[in-house]
Design an enzyme around this catalytic site. Structure first.
Site, PDB file in Angstrom:
ATOM      1  N   CYS A 166       0.848  -1.197   0.000  1.00  0.00           N
ATOM      2  CA  CYS A 166       0.000   0.000   0.000  1.00  0.00           C
ATOM      3  C   CYS A 166       0.879   1.242   0.000  1.00  0.00           C
ATOM      4  O   CYS A 166       1.405   1.643   1.052  1.00  0.00           O
ATOM      5  CB  CYS A 166      -0.915  -0.001   1.219  1.00  0.00           C
ATOM      6  SG  CYS A 166      -1.907  -1.506   1.374  1.00  0.00           S
ATOM      7  N   GLY A 167       1.063   1.830  -1.174  1.00  0.00           N
ATOM      8  CA  GLY A 167       1.936   2.980  -1.319  1.00  0.00           C
ATOM      9  C   GLY A 167       1.206   4.294  -1.155  1.00  0.00           C
ATOM     10  O   GLY A 167       0.034   4.341  -0.761  1.00  0.00           O
TER      11      GLY A 167
ATOM     12  N   SER B 220       0.320   6.393  -3.523  1.00  0.00           N
ATOM     13  CA  SER B 220      -0.653   6.665  -4.585  1.00  0.00           C
ATOM     14  C   SER B 220      -1.445   5.435  -5.015  1.00  0.00           C
ATOM     15  O   SER B 220      -2.597   5.566  -5.436  1.00  0.00           O
ATOM     16  CB  SER B 220       0.067   7.239  -5.814  1.00  0.00           C
ATOM     17  OG  SER B 220       0.816   8.388  -5.486  1.00  0.00           O
TER      18      SER B 220
ATOM     19  N   ILE C 241      -2.162   0.868  -4.674  1.00  0.00           N
ATOM     20  CA  ILE C 241      -2.044  -0.404  -3.958  1.00  0.00           C
ATOM     21  C   ILE C 241      -1.647  -1.467  -4.972  1.00  0.00           C
ATOM     22  O   ILE C 241      -2.362  -1.716  -5.945  1.00  0.00           O
ATOM     23  CB  ILE C 241      -3.366  -0.818  -3.288  1.00  0.00           C
ATOM     24  CG1 ILE C 241      -3.837   0.245  -2.308  1.00  0.00           C
ATOM     25  CG2 ILE C 241      -3.199  -2.168  -2.578  1.00  0.00           C
ATOM     26  CD1 ILE C 241      -5.231  -0.019  -1.750  1.00  0.00           C
TER      27      ILE C 241
ATOM     28  N   ASP D 135       8.350   0.346   3.275  1.00  0.00           N
ATOM     29  CA  ASP D 135       8.599  -0.127   1.909  1.00  0.00           C
ATOM     30  C   ASP D 135      10.096  -0.153   1.619  1.00  0.00           C
ATOM     31  O   ASP D 135      10.609  -1.089   0.996  1.00  0.00           O
ATOM     32  CB  ASP D 135       7.847   0.729   0.893  1.00  0.00           C
ATOM     33  CG  ASP D 135       8.082   2.222   1.067  1.00  0.00           C
ATOM     34  OD1 ASP D 135       8.622   2.641   2.112  1.00  0.00           O
ATOM     35  OD2 ASP D 135       7.712   2.980   0.148  1.00  0.00           O
TER      36      ASP D 135
ATOM     37  N   THR E 101       6.357   7.232  -6.189  1.00  0.00           N
ATOM     38  CA  THR E 101       5.978   8.628  -5.978  1.00  0.00           C
ATOM     39  C   THR E 101       7.183   9.419  -5.500  1.00  0.00           C
ATOM     40  O   THR E 101       7.451  10.529  -5.954  1.00  0.00           O
ATOM     41  CB  THR E 101       4.834   8.721  -4.953  1.00  0.00           C
ATOM     42  OG1 THR E 101       3.732   7.928  -5.408  1.00  0.00           O
ATOM     43  CG2 THR E 101       4.385  10.153  -4.772  1.00  0.00           C
TER      44      THR E 101
END
Length: 249
Positions: free
Chosen positions: A7-8, A10, A12, A102, A125
């Site tokens: 889950c980043g 911007s 998923i 991450d 991002t």
């Protein structure tokens, strides 16, 4: 079957694995929790049992997603957590809990694949670079704006810069000086990323000579992969680390 989520900021990134052999069944990228549920529900003959995830979202946002997964699929969810040391890698931050999860998982994955010193470059991002020595010591790293952030800042704060994603994609077919605004912006931002990579490679060589590996991951990895032909592009590097941090029996 196991659901894995990255889950980043911007998007998923998701994938479904067969629990016994770890074989990939399906994967995708979505921009919302609802889209994730829709994607997973559309899969035929898929029965989810467990989920492991890494999130750089806020705690509230992550908890909302976990609750949704439990409600929709009735599965248990395990979240990656910060650690001072894991799988031979020593967290190099003064406050280890402040290192992005991450980044941490990408380092675990990179060191596991390298079996020695490595440079891990992640192009999302934000862009990150991390240096891990042969004995697993995280020497630190760098963070700078990624392509989406640079592009959006120029679009937002410069009135005459307005163009869509398709125009941006077309502009990146060359690195020649731009003959219009979209080419000038996209190629300028791309060159900044490429210069960043070259600086990281120079620093890695100052540490280890030629005795190190380079891993590139993230959505914009292909924009810079030719700058480091010796690098290995590993799109699922965070998932490699996630499996190490959250083993599911």
């Amino acid at each position: 079957m196991i659901l894995e989520l990255d889950c980043g900021n911007s998007f998923i990134k998701w994938r479904v694995l067969r629990a016994e052999a770890g074989a990939l069944i399906a994967e995708g990228v979505v921009d919302s929790d609802g889209a994730l549920v829709d994607n997973l529900r559309s899969l035929e003959k898929v029965s989810l049992v467990k989920c492991r995830l890494v999130s750089v979202r806020t705690e509230d946002e992550t908890n909302l997603l976990i609750g949704l997964l439990k409600q929709e699929f009735g599965i248990s969810v395990v979240c990656a957590a910060p650690a001072r040391e894991m799988s031979g890698v020593k967290n190099g931050y003064d406050d280890y809990e402040r290192l992005g999860l991450d980044r941490w998982l990408a380092m675990l994955g990179g060191f596991h694949l390298a079996k020695g010193a490595c440079l891990v470059l992640d192009f999302g991002t934000a862009v990150t670079a991390d240096f891990i020595s042969a004995d697993g010591e995280h020497l630190g790293g760098f963070i700078c704006p990624g392509m989406p952030l640079m592009r959006n800042q120029l679009r937002t704060h410069t009135r005459k810069i307005r163009y869509g994603d398709l125009a941006a994609e077309r502009a990146l077919t060359s690195q020649a000086p731009g003959r219009n605004t979209v080419e000038a912006v996209e190629r300028g931002c791309s060159l900044m990323l490429r210069g960043f990579v070259l600086t990281q490679l120079e620093m890695a060589r100052s540490y280890w000579g030629d005795d190190y590996r380079v891993f590139i991951t993230g959505g914009d990895a292909e924009l810079v992969s030719d700058v480091a032909p010796e690098a290995r592009v590993v799109s699922d590097l965070v998932f490699v680390g996630l499996a190490m941090a959250c083993p599911l029996s």
